[in-house]
Design an enzyme around this catalytic site. Structure first.
Site, PDB file in Angstrom:
ATOM      1  N   GLY A 236     -15.686  20.532  -8.132  1.00 11.28           N
ATOM      2  CA  GLY A 236     -14.814  19.391  -8.396  1.00 11.28           C
ATOM      3  C   GLY A 236     -14.356  19.331  -9.848  1.00 11.28           C
ATOM      4  O   GLY A 236     -14.597  20.251 -10.643  1.00 11.28           O
TER       5      GLY A 236
ATOM      6  N   LYS B  16     -23.806   3.929  -6.828  1.00 13.70           N
ATOM      7  CA  LYS B  16     -24.261   4.439  -8.137  1.00 13.70           C
ATOM      8  C   LYS B  16     -25.470   3.643  -8.606  1.00 13.70           C
ATOM      9  O   LYS B  16     -26.447   4.202  -9.127  1.00 13.70           O
ATOM     10  CB  LYS B  16     -23.134   4.339  -9.173  1.00 13.70           C
ATOM     11  CG  LYS B  16     -21.965   5.277  -8.915  1.00 13.70           C
ATOM     12  CD  LYS B  16     -22.366   6.725  -9.038  1.00 13.70           C
ATOM     13  CE  LYS B  16     -21.229   7.682  -8.772  1.00 13.70           C
ATOM     14  NZ  LYS B  16     -21.654   9.074  -8.587  1.00 13.70           N
TER      15      LYS B  16
ATOM     16  N   SER C 214     -21.860   6.042 -13.587  1.00 18.72           N
ATOM     17  CA  SER C 214     -20.531   5.587 -13.984  1.00 18.72           C
ATOM     18  C   SER C 214     -20.635   4.254 -14.708  1.00 18.72           C
ATOM     19  O   SER C 214     -21.545   3.458 -14.439  1.00 18.72           O
ATOM     20  CB  SER C 214     -19.685   5.416 -12.715  1.00 18.72           C
ATOM     21  OG  SER C 214     -18.523   4.683 -12.990  1.00 18.72           O
TER      22      SER C 214
ATOM     23  N   ASN D 139     -13.548  17.717  -1.279  1.00 18.63           N
ATOM     24  CA  ASN D 139     -12.545  17.164  -2.200  1.00 18.63           C
ATOM     25  C   ASN D 139     -12.225  18.160  -3.321  1.00 18.63           C
ATOM     26  O   ASN D 139     -12.024  17.776  -4.467  1.00 18.63           O
ATOM     27  CB  ASN D 139     -13.035  15.837  -2.789  1.00 18.63           C
ATOM     28  CG  ASN D 139     -11.898  15.054  -3.418  1.00 18.63           C
ATOM     29  OD1 ASN D 139     -10.794  15.013  -2.894  1.00 18.63           O
ATOM     30  ND2 ASN D 139     -12.157  14.462  -4.581  1.00 18.63           N
TER      31      ASN D 139
ATOM     32  N   ARG E 117      -9.401   0.832 -21.668  1.00 14.98           N
ATOM     33  CA  ARG E 117     -10.486   1.672 -21.164  1.00 14.98           C
ATOM     34  C   ARG E 117     -10.894   2.690 -22.226  1.00 14.98           C
ATOM     35  O   ARG E 117     -10.118   3.010 -23.132  1.00 14.98           O
ATOM     36  CB  ARG E 117     -10.043   2.455 -19.913  1.00 14.98           C
ATOM     37  CG  ARG E 117      -9.707   1.603 -18.708  1.00 14.98           C
ATOM     38  CD  ARG E 117     -10.932   0.939 -18.093  1.00 14.98           C
ATOM     39  NE  ARG E 117     -10.604   0.207 -16.887  1.00 14.98           N
ATOM     40  CZ  ARG E 117     -10.180  -1.063 -16.866  1.00 14.98           C
ATOM     41  NH1 ARG E 117     -10.011  -1.735 -17.989  1.00 14.98           N
ATOM     42  NH2 ARG E 117      -9.931  -1.655 -15.717  1.00 14.98           N
TER      43      ARG E 117
ATOM     44  N   ARG F  74      -4.092  -5.313 -10.729  1.00 18.43           N
ATOM     45  CA  ARG F  74      -4.686  -4.702  -9.535  1.00 18.43           C
ATOM     46  C   ARG F  74      -5.973  -5.461  -9.217  1.00 18.43           C
ATOM     47  O   ARG F  74      -6.816  -5.637 -10.111  1.00 18.43           O
ATOM     48  CB  ARG F  74      -4.982  -3.225  -9.847  1.00 18.43           C
ATOM     49  CG  ARG F  74      -5.568  -2.424  -8.708  1.00 18.43           C
ATOM     50  CD  ARG F  74      -5.584  -0.922  -9.016  1.00 18.43           C
ATOM     51  NE  ARG F  74      -6.467  -0.544 -10.121  1.00 18.43           N
ATOM     52  CZ  ARG F  74      -6.682   0.703 -10.526  1.00 18.43           C
ATOM     53  NH1 ARG F  74      -6.061   1.720  -9.928  1.00 18.43           N
ATOM     54  NH2 ARG F  74      -7.477   0.964 -11.544  1.00 18.43           N
TER      55      ARG F  74
ATOM     56  N   ASN G 210      -5.084   7.424  -7.710  1.00 16.59           N
ATOM     57  CA  ASN G 210      -5.519   6.055  -8.001  1.00 16.59           C
ATOM     58  C   ASN G 210      -5.624   5.837  -9.502  1.00 16.59           C
ATOM     59  O   ASN G 210      -5.482   4.728  -9.991  1.00 16.59           O
ATOM     60  CB  ASN G 210      -6.916   5.810  -7.415  1.00 16.59           C
ATOM     61  CG  ASN G 210      -6.904   5.845  -5.911  1.00 16.59           C
ATOM     62  OD1 ASN G 210      -6.105   5.165  -5.284  1.00 16.59           O
ATOM     63  ND2 ASN G 210      -7.767   6.659  -5.325  1.00 16.59           N
TER      64      ASN G 210
ATOM     65  N   TYR H  50     -18.640   1.736  -3.654  1.00 18.99           N
ATOM     66  CA  TYR H  50     -18.822   2.913  -4.520  1.00 18.99           C
ATOM     67  C   TYR H  50     -19.772   2.574  -5.670  1.00 18.99           C
ATOM     68  O   TYR H  50     -20.750   3.283  -5.923  1.00 18.99           O
ATOM     69  CB  TYR H  50     -17.461   3.382  -5.064  1.00 18.99           C
ATOM     70  CG  TYR H  50     -17.578   4.376  -6.196  1.00 18.99           C
ATOM     71  CD1 TYR H  50     -18.025   5.662  -5.962  1.00 18.99           C
ATOM     72  CD2 TYR H  50     -17.257   4.003  -7.514  1.00 18.99           C
ATOM     73  CE1 TYR H  50     -18.149   6.583  -7.005  1.00 18.99           C
ATOM     74  CE2 TYR H  50     -17.371   4.912  -8.559  1.00 18.99           C
ATOM     75  CZ  TYR H  50     -17.815   6.198  -8.299  1.00 18.99           C
ATOM     76  OH  TYR H  50     -17.943   7.092  -9.333  1.00 18.99           O
TER      77      TYR H  50
END
Ligand code: NAD
Ligand code: UDP
Length: 339
Positions: free
Chosen positions: A11, A153, A125, A36, A231, A292, A198, A149
């Site tokens: 990945g 984690k 994360s 993926n 971010r 969002r 995304n 999700y």
């Protein structure tokens, strides 16, 4: 040299970490089911490193097979990247996420226990901080989750803590990534999302290429300097080097740890757009649209603990992140499918 198993190593982050591990003298072995990712990444890794990439194709949920792989390659440490990672999909299909992410972690840990390997680096994360109370975020900040999700984690972090209590010889590094972007400077490997991206950076690169008409900027009324979300973007090669540093600590000092991997610097969506336009010499048209759902205003790391414990810090700039993302995307407009 020590053999290191990279679950999910084909990945985005795993393939970059593969190169950093090889450069540091380790022998990385990829384990991936290509759910993926694309097998063409293996040829790209060979082109970059000059050596055939070692890959075991299969599913981390297959415990006896993973145990056999661990034994056959005499694995001395594991980096666990494999899992599903799309927040929106996790809300629509929670069982897929609990099965693959939680089931995968249980299966891997059981195989490791059976094979007598207790050295593990886990891809966590910044999502485990939920909607943070304040920034920068230090590792002792409250943890929470806002979607399945993020829940996986958080639970895996707790499972690893429980396993360390039960098996005191286990050495575990939990790495909480902020926003990984960019690509290897060769332009041969990079992020290759399926469908509509995304995340911000792959969306911007597709707009710059003319594959999408404009970027939608989600929210311009946040309490940030220009009103758009902030971010902590970190170059994927810095992130990869962070894994090498963590593995070294586990293998050499035997100390377990949980650390942030971020730069400590926040950038707004509009700052990223401007930096990308400068790096690519392409316009990135955008429209300001409502927020969002589920997004938070301002997320960036306190990176000091990683520097203290790992002797590692991110060094690459936003301009480099954009230049490298652009090199990858412009040379591979349809990702690995051009290979
Ligand atoms: P990715 O989807 O590119 O890589 C994950 C790899 O795991 C893929 O190659 C996929 O085929 C493989 N995989 C999935 N399920 C598997 C299974 N059951 N058995 C074997 N292989 C399997 O994702 P990435 O961006 O490289 O992320 C790697 C890890 O880092 C993930 O755990 C993700 O949650 C975490 N993470 C990513 C980000 C990000 O923004 N990319 C941020 C924080 C954390
Ligand atoms: N973002 C945006 N348009 C997009 C994708 C993302 O404005 O098409 C914004 C998003 O609202 C956030 C930032 O870009 O402020 C980073 O979003 P991303 O999904 O990449 O990461 P995350 O939200 O998981 O931190």
């Amino acid at each position: 040299m020590t053999s290191i198993l990279l679950t999910g190593g084909a990945g985005y982050i795993g393939s970059h970490t593969y190169i950093s591990l090889l450069e540091a003298g380790y022998t990385p072995v990829i384990l991936d089911n290509f759910a993926n990712s694309h097998p063409a990444v293996l040829e790209r890794l060979q082109a970059i490193t000059g050596r055939p990439a070692v890959c075991e194709r299969g599913d981390v949920l297959d415990t006896p097979w993973v145990e056999e792989v661990l034994r056959r390659h005499r694995i001395g440490g594991v980096v666990h990247f494999a899992g599903d990672k799309a927040v929106g999909e996790s809300v629509a299909k929670p069982l897929k996420y609990y099965r693959n992410n939680l089931g995968g972690a249980v299966s891997l840990m059981q195989a490791m226990e059976n094979a007598g390997c207790g050295t593990l680096v886990f891809s966590s994360s910044a999502t485990v901080y939920g909607d943070p109370q304040s920034v920068p975020i230090a590792e002792d900040a409250a943890r929470s989750h806002t979607n399945p999700y993020g829940h996986t984690k958080l639970v895996i972090e707790d499972m690893l803590a429980a396993q360390r209590v039960a098996q005191p010889d286990w050495k575990v590094a939990v790495l909480r990534y902020f926003n990984p972007v960019g690509a290897h400077p060769s332009g041969l490997i990079g992020e290759d999302p399926s469908g509509i991206p995304n995340n911000l950076m792959p969306f911007i690169t597709q707009v710059a290429l003319g594959q999408r008409p404009h970027l939608q900027v989600f929210g311009s009324d946040y309490p940030t300097p220009d009103g758009t979300g902030v971010r902590d973007y970190i170059h994927v090669c810095d992130l990869a080097e962070g894994h090498v540093a963590a593995l070294k600590v586990l293998l050499e000092s035997g100390r377990s740890l949980s650390v942030n991997l971020g730069t400590g610097q926040g950038h707004s969506v509009l700052e990223v757009v401007r930096a990308f336009e400068a790096a690519s010499s392409r316009p990135v048209p955008f429209q300001l649209v409502p927020r969002r759902p589920g997004d938070v205003a301002n997320v960036y790391a306190d990176p000091r603990l990683a520097q203290e414990l790992l002797g590692w810090r991110a060094t690459r700039t936003l301009a480099q992140m954009c230049a490298d993302a652009w090199r990858w995307q412009s040379r591979n407009p349809t990702g690995y499918r051009t290979a």
